[in-house]
Design a protein around this motif. Structure first.
Motif, PDB file in Angstrom:
ATOM      1  N   VAL A  84       0.865  -1.183   0.000  1.00  0.00           N
ATOM      2  CA  VAL A  84       0.000   0.000   0.000  1.00  0.00           C
ATOM      3  C   VAL A  84       0.902   1.233   0.000  1.00  0.00           C
ATOM      4  N   PHE A  85       0.716   2.105  -1.006  1.00  0.00           N
ATOM      5  CA  PHE A  85       1.542   3.305  -1.148  1.00  0.00           C
ATOM      6  C   PHE A  85       0.808   4.538  -0.621  1.00  0.00           C
ATOM      7  N   ASN A  99      -9.777  -2.400 -10.273  1.00  0.00           N
ATOM      8  CA  ASN A  99      -8.539  -2.090  -9.556  1.00  0.00           C
ATOM      9  C   ASN A  99      -8.241  -3.164  -8.498  1.00  0.00           C
ATOM     10  N   VAL A 100      -9.267  -3.526  -7.744  1.00  0.00           N
ATOM     11  CA  VAL A 100      -9.080  -4.529  -6.686  1.00  0.00           C
ATOM     12  C   VAL A 100      -8.762  -5.897  -7.303  1.00  0.00           C
ATOM     13  N   ALA A 101      -9.344  -6.165  -8.464  1.00  0.00           N
ATOM     14  CA  ALA A 101      -9.122  -7.467  -9.121  1.00  0.00           C
ATOM     15  C   ALA A 101      -7.743  -7.586  -9.761  1.00  0.00           C
ATOM     16  N   PHE A 102      -7.057  -6.464  -9.976  1.00  0.00           N
ATOM     17  CA  PHE A 102      -5.818  -6.488 -10.750  1.00  0.00           C
ATOM     18  C   PHE A 102      -4.790  -7.506 -10.230  1.00  0.00           C
ATOM     19  N   PRO A 103      -4.486  -7.553  -8.918  1.00  0.00           N
ATOM     20  CA  PRO A 103      -3.499  -8.544  -8.451  1.00  0.00           C
ATOM     21  C   PRO A 103      -3.928  -9.982  -8.715  1.00  0.00           C
ATOM     22  N   LEU A 104      -5.233 -10.208  -8.792  1.00  0.00           N
ATOM     23  CA  LEU A 104      -5.732 -11.569  -9.072  1.00  0.00           C
ATOM     24  C   LEU A 104      -5.549 -11.913 -10.541  1.00  0.00           C
ATOM     25  N   SER A 105      -5.788 -10.921 -11.421  1.00  0.00           N
ATOM     26  CA  SER A 105      -5.658 -11.193 -12.861  1.00  0.00           C
ATOM     27  C   SER A 105      -4.207 -11.478 -13.240  1.00  0.00           C
ATOM     28  N   MET A 124     -15.262  -5.942   3.040  1.00  0.00           N
ATOM     29  CA  MET A 124     -14.350  -5.808   4.183  1.00  0.00           C
ATOM     30  C   MET A 124     -14.024  -4.334   4.467  1.00  0.00           C
ATOM     31  N   ILE A 125     -13.884  -3.534   3.396  1.00  0.00           N
ATOM     32  CA  ILE A 125     -13.589  -2.103   3.576  1.00  0.00           C
ATOM     33  C   ILE A 125     -14.872  -1.253   3.511  1.00  0.00           C
ATOM     34  N   ALA A 147      -7.130   0.933  -2.041  1.00  0.00           N
ATOM     35  CA  ALA A 147      -5.735   0.487  -2.137  1.00  0.00           C
ATOM     36  C   ALA A 147      -5.449  -0.620  -1.126  1.00  0.00           C
ATOM     37  N   LEU A 148      -6.053  -0.498   0.043  1.00  0.00           N
ATOM     38  CA  LEU A 148      -5.903  -1.520   1.087  1.00  0.00           C
ATOM     39  C   LEU A 148      -6.567  -2.827   0.652  1.00  0.00           C
ATOM     40  N   ALA A 149      -7.769  -2.728   0.081  1.00  0.00           N
ATOM     41  CA  ALA A 149      -8.473  -3.934  -0.400  1.00  0.00           C
ATOM     42  C   ALA A 149      -7.665  -4.618  -1.497  1.00  0.00           C
ATOM     43  N   ARG A 150      -7.077  -3.822  -2.397  1.00  0.00           N
ATOM     44  CA  ARG A 150      -6.283  -4.397  -3.483  1.00  0.00           C
ATOM     45  C   ARG A 150      -5.058  -5.138  -2.931  1.00  0.00           C
TER      46      ARG A 150
END
Length: 239
Positions: A84-85, A99-105, A124-125, A147-150
């Motif tokens: 988290v930046f 945006n949240v899905a990006f790390p999963l993709s 959750m958020i 950003a935290l959820a991502r």
């Protein structure tokens, strides 16, 4: 500490020019589920330490381990670490859900699983109703929660936070402090958190590592730092 080390930085040094050490012979252990803040003034080496842990910088010397495995040669996306930046770093052209899905993709998680995890992360958020909006349509506090959820959606072993609340006003910052502490407690997260704000570090952390000139001056619980500062720098900086 009696708990086994989950994150281990052993004799880690970093120089950019071969002369000046930005991080100097640093040793730090973090237990699983622990919240450790790296606290210090600008230029003290705390962010460089976090970036080496994340994989965006490489140590000049020493080794970094996560759960016993060497991390030094692994790229960021193979480290099982969420980040988290301060500036949120959300993609403006994607919706909040995207945006949240990006790390999963990028980890090739299937569509149905992505959808379920994103839904869970936004709940959750407490922002499921904003899933189809763009980042520009959200407040600063809402963007930081996204950003935290991502960072949490792919269920990483560790979450790193680099001055994540620095851009928020005082009221929002305090709200987000409690939000992060709640998630830490409920999800048993291991968090390494960079800040120059003493009150923030002392309020949120299980332990605080106080940095100066690329070295850890003292790593201890907030109460230990207050009652038993090991040197003048720590005594002055904790106020």
């Amino acid at each position: 500490m009696s708990n086994p080390s989950f994150i281990s930085l052993s004799r880690v040094s970093k120089t950019y020019d071969g002369v000046q050490l930005v991080v100097d012979d640093l040793n730090l252990d973090v237990s699983k589920g622990e919240f450790v803040s790296l606290l210090g003034p600008s230029g003290s080496g705390k962010t460089t330490t976090l970036m080496m842990l994340a994989g965006f910088e490489s140590p000049t010397h020493g080794e970094i381990r996560l759960d016993g495995r060497r991390l030094d040669d692994k790229p960021p996306h193979q480290r099982d670490i969420g980040m988290v930046f301060q500036n949120y770093a959300l993609f403006p052209h994607l919706t909040i859900a995207e945006n949240v899905a990006f790390p999963l993709s990028v980890r090739h998680v299937g569509r149905a699983e992505q959808k379920a995890r994103v839904k869970r992360a936004l709940e959750m958020i407490e922002l499921p109703h904003l899933a189809n909006r763009r980042p520009a349509q959200l407040s600063g506090g809402q963007q930081q929660r996204v950003a935290l959820a991502r960072a949490l959606v792919f269920e990483p072993s560790v979450v790193l936070m680099d001055e994540p609340l620095g851009a928020l006003d005082k009221r929002l910052r305090e709200t987000m402090q409690y939000e992060i502490m709640r998630l830490h407690r409920e999800l048993s997260l291991t968090i390494v958190y960079v800040t120059h704000d003493q009150a923030e570090a002392l309020t949120m952390s299980d332990r605080v590592a106080v940095f100066s000139d690329g070295r850890i001056q003292q790593a201890a619980t907030p109460s230990e730092l207050y009652e038993n500062a090991q040197n003048a720098f720590v005594a002055n900086f904790r106020r």
